[in-house]
Design a protein around this motif. Sequence first.
Motif, PDB file in Angstrom:
ATOM      1  N   ILE A  10     -71.535  33.071 -10.037  1.00 52.55           N
ATOM      2  CA  ILE A  10     -71.651  34.354 -10.736  1.00 52.55           C
ATOM      3  C   ILE A  10     -70.624  34.350 -11.859  1.00 52.55           C
ATOM      4  O   ILE A  10     -69.418  34.300 -11.596  1.00 52.55           O
ATOM      5  N   GLY A  11     -71.112  34.366 -13.088  1.00 49.07           N
ATOM      6  CA  GLY A  11     -70.186  34.277 -14.210  1.00 49.07           C
ATOM      7  C   GLY A  11     -69.365  33.006 -14.107  1.00 49.07           C
ATOM      8  O   GLY A  11     -69.907  31.909 -13.951  1.00 49.07           O
ATOM      9  N   ASN A  12     -68.058  33.128 -14.165  1.00 52.16           N
ATOM     10  CA  ASN A  12     -67.172  31.972 -14.068  1.00 52.16           C
ATOM     11  C   ASN A  12     -66.574  31.811 -12.678  1.00 52.16           C
ATOM     12  O   ASN A  12     -65.521  31.195 -12.510  1.00 52.16           O
ATOM     13  N   ILE A  13     -67.239  32.392 -11.681  1.00 54.88           N
ATOM     14  CA  ILE A  13     -66.806  32.233 -10.296  1.00 54.88           C
ATOM     15  C   ILE A  13     -67.835  31.408  -9.537  1.00 54.88           C
ATOM     16  O   ILE A  13     -69.038  31.610  -9.689  1.00 54.88           O
ATOM     17  N   ILE A  14     -67.344  30.460  -8.735  1.00 53.22           N
ATOM     18  CA  ILE A  14     -68.196  29.685  -7.833  1.00 53.22           C
ATOM     19  C   ILE A  14     -67.701  29.922  -6.418  1.00 53.22           C
ATOM     20  O   ILE A  14     -66.530  29.685  -6.107  1.00 53.22           O
ATOM     21  N   VAL A  15     -68.581  30.418  -5.568  1.00 51.31           N
ATOM     22  CA  VAL A  15     -68.267  30.634  -4.158  1.00 51.31           C
ATOM     23  C   VAL A  15     -68.934  29.516  -3.367  1.00 51.31           C
ATOM     24  O   VAL A  15     -70.164  29.395  -3.363  1.00 51.31           O
ATOM     25  N   ASN A  16     -68.127  28.691  -2.732  1.00 51.76           N
ATOM     26  CA  ASN A  16     -68.647  27.587  -1.924  1.00 51.76           C
ATOM     27  C   ASN A  16     -68.822  28.071  -0.489  1.00 51.76           C
ATOM     28  O   ASN A  16     -67.842  28.332   0.212  1.00 51.76           O
ATOM     29  N   LEU A  17     -70.063  28.197  -0.066  1.00 51.15           N
ATOM     30  CA  LEU A  17     -70.354  28.775   1.243  1.00 51.15           C
ATOM     31  C   LEU A  17     -70.042  27.813   2.385  1.00 51.15           C
ATOM     32  O   LEU A  17     -69.802  28.256   3.510  1.00 51.15           O
ATOM     33  N   ASP A  18     -70.052  26.523   2.109  1.00 47.23           N
ATOM     34  CA  ASP A  18     -69.780  25.544   3.158  1.00 47.23           C
ATOM     35  C   ASP A  18     -68.288  25.457   3.468  1.00 47.23           C
ATOM     36  O   ASP A  18     -67.891  25.392   4.633  1.00 47.23           O
ATOM     37  N   THR A  19     -67.462  25.445   2.423  1.00 50.02           N
ATOM     38  CA  THR A  19     -66.014  25.308   2.626  1.00 50.02           C
ATOM     39  C   THR A  19     -65.295  26.654   2.597  1.00 50.02           C
ATOM     40  O   THR A  19     -64.087  26.704   2.799  1.00 50.02           O
ATOM     41  N   ARG A  20     -66.030  27.745   2.340  1.00 50.19           N
ATOM     42  CA  ARG A  20     -65.450  29.089   2.258  1.00 50.19           C
ATOM     43  C   ARG A  20     -64.281  29.105   1.263  1.00 50.19           C
ATOM     44  O   ARG A  20     -63.210  29.616   1.541  1.00 50.19           O
ATOM     45  N   SER A  21     -64.547  28.522   0.101  1.00 53.77           N
ATOM     46  CA  SER A  21     -63.539  28.454  -0.948  1.00 53.77           C
ATOM     47  C   SER A  21     -64.111  29.007  -2.243  1.00 53.77           C
ATOM     48  O   SER A  21     -65.325  29.152  -2.390  1.00 53.77           O
ATOM     49  N   VAL A  22     -63.228  29.324  -3.193  1.00 51.93           N
ATOM     50  CA  VAL A  22     -63.646  29.967  -4.433  1.00 51.93           C
ATOM     51  C   VAL A  22     -62.985  29.280  -5.616  1.00 51.93           C
ATOM     52  O   VAL A  22     -61.775  28.987  -5.592  1.00 51.93           O
ATOM     53  N   LEU A  23     -63.772  29.016  -6.646  1.00 51.74           N
ATOM     54  CA  LEU A  23     -63.254  28.535  -7.927  1.00 51.74           C
ATOM     55  C   LEU A  23     -63.360  29.678  -8.934  1.00 51.74           C
ATOM     56  O   LEU A  23     -64.410  30.300  -9.065  1.00 51.74           O
ATOM     57  N   VAL A  24     -62.281  29.950  -9.634  1.00 48.75           N
ATOM     58  CA  VAL A  24     -62.263  30.953 -10.699  1.00 48.75           C
ATOM     59  C   VAL A  24     -61.942  30.229 -11.994  1.00 48.75           C
ATOM     60  O   VAL A  24     -60.882  29.619 -12.124  1.00 48.75           O
ATOM     61  N   ASN A  25     -62.887  30.256 -12.931  1.00 55.96           N
ATOM     62  CA  ASN A  25     -62.738  29.521 -14.195  1.00 55.96           C
ATOM     63  C   ASN A  25     -62.435  28.045 -13.942  1.00 55.96           C
ATOM     64  O   ASN A  25     -61.627  27.426 -14.640  1.00 55.96           O
ATOM     65  N   GLY A  26     -63.086  27.498 -12.914  1.00 58.45           N
ATOM     66  CA  GLY A  26     -62.927  26.077 -12.609  1.00 58.45           C
ATOM     67  C   GLY A  26     -61.708  25.727 -11.787  1.00 58.45           C
ATOM     68  O   GLY A  26     -61.536  24.565 -11.414  1.00 58.45           O
ATOM     69  N   GLU A  27     -60.858  26.714 -11.466  1.00 58.77           N
ATOM     70  CA  GLU A  27     -59.627  26.449 -10.738  1.00 58.77           C
ATOM     71  C   GLU A  27     -59.732  26.975  -9.306  1.00 58.77           C
ATOM     72  O   GLU A  27     -60.165  28.111  -9.093  1.00 58.77           O
ATOM     73  N   PRO A  28     -59.327  26.162  -8.305  1.00 61.32           N
ATOM     74  CA  PRO A  28     -59.290  26.674  -6.924  1.00 61.32           C
ATOM     75  C   PRO A  28     -58.357  27.877  -6.844  1.00 61.32           C
ATOM     76  O   PRO A  28     -57.222  27.835  -7.339  1.00 61.32           O
ATOM     77  N   THR A  29     -58.818  28.944  -6.271  1.00 60.19           N
ATOM     78  CA  THR A  29     -58.053  30.180  -6.181  1.00 60.19           C
ATOM     79  C   THR A  29     -58.014  30.637  -4.736  1.00 60.19           C
ATOM     80  O   THR A  29     -59.051  30.697  -4.068  1.00 60.19           O
ATOM     81  N   HIS A  30     -56.815  30.948  -4.245  1.00 60.10           N
ATOM     82  CA  HIS A  30     -56.671  31.331  -2.840  1.00 60.10           C
ATOM     83  C   HIS A  30     -57.128  32.764  -2.616  1.00 60.10           C
ATOM     84  O   HIS A  30     -56.671  33.689  -3.294  1.00 60.10           O
ATOM     85  N   PHE A  31     -58.030  32.941  -1.680  1.00 60.23           N
ATOM     86  CA  PHE A  31     -58.436  34.258  -1.203  1.00 60.23           C
ATOM     87  C   PHE A  31     -58.184  34.306   0.302  1.00 60.23           C
ATOM     88  O   PHE A  31     -58.473  33.326   1.007  1.00 60.23           O
ATOM     89  N   THR A  32     -57.631  35.405   0.782  1.00 60.62           N
ATOM     90  CA  THR A  32     -57.468  35.536   2.224  1.00 60.62           C
ATOM     91  C   THR A  32     -58.848  35.592   2.870  1.00 60.62           C
ATOM     92  O   THR A  32     -59.864  35.747   2.189  1.00 60.62           O
ATOM     93  N   ALA A  33     -58.874  35.465   4.198  1.00 56.10           N
ATOM     94  CA  ALA A  33     -60.152  35.498   4.910  1.00 56.10           C
ATOM     95  C   ALA A  33     -60.893  36.801   4.635  1.00 56.10           C
ATOM     96  O   ALA A  33     -62.113  36.808   4.430  1.00 56.10           O
ATOM     97  N   ALA A  34     -60.159  37.914   4.617  1.00 58.32           N
ATOM     98  CA  ALA A  34     -60.789  39.210   4.348  1.00 58.32           C
ATOM     99  C   ALA A  34     -61.346  39.255   2.931  1.00 58.32           C
ATOM    100  O   ALA A  34     -62.472  39.709   2.700  1.00 58.32           O
TER     101      ALA A  34
END
Length: 235
Positions: free
Chosen positions: A139-163
């Motif tokens: 979505i836009g410049n965000i990639i949500v990886n459903l398998d690894t439960r990780s997020v890229l923001v503008n191509g950079e790994p970004t830490h999000f808490t579980a919540a």
Amino acid sequence: MNKILLIDDDPELGELLSSYLGDEGYDLESCCTAQSGLKAFKKGDHDLVILDIILPDLSGLNVLGKIRAESSVPVLMLTGKGEEVDRVVGLEMGADDYICKPFPLRELLARMRAALRRAFPPPLTEDPSVPPLKGQLRIGNIIVNLDTRSVLVNGEPTHFTAAEYCIIELLATNCGKLVEREKLMESALGRSADFDDYVLNVHMSNLRRKAGSSVSIKTIRGRGYMMTARNQAEA
């Protein structure tokens, strides 16, 4: 068996929770100071931390900062009823949830289970009516990886808490659609719809800060939130 770390200066609470949670199938390690708690955390492989804000040797918020510097383990804060500012700061620093003292043991257990489900979701059951989520959501410049439960923001790994991850996954899965506050409270945070949605407000603020201008997250007043790509929001 989930390993739980309690950092609280009340030894009687530690004994009570050790017995109660032990009967529920949890292994509790109890520490009465910030320093001993941090030492135990570094040595152990804990699945969740229960952390009191008021500790004799160091603020619980400082302990939270040290934990978050090296781990995304769920953290449930214990606070007093008059410590609203500390609760906000704790959530902004990455705590997953809070519970006010004194608290019913069943409520603590429910909050723990919700936090653990967010951090360690069970395998999806086979249900032909519900297609499984796999791969990535962009979505836009965000990639949500459903398998690894990780997020890229503008191509950079970004830490999000579980919540925060549960919230952004739910919004991304329903991109362009309204997601009701009640659904976010229940599905993403494990709280009942009639509970004070104060925690959701802080998590949404954190999520917007981390996402920056990569997507648009609109507040639909009185109803909920909607995520769209930035170019869609401006169209």
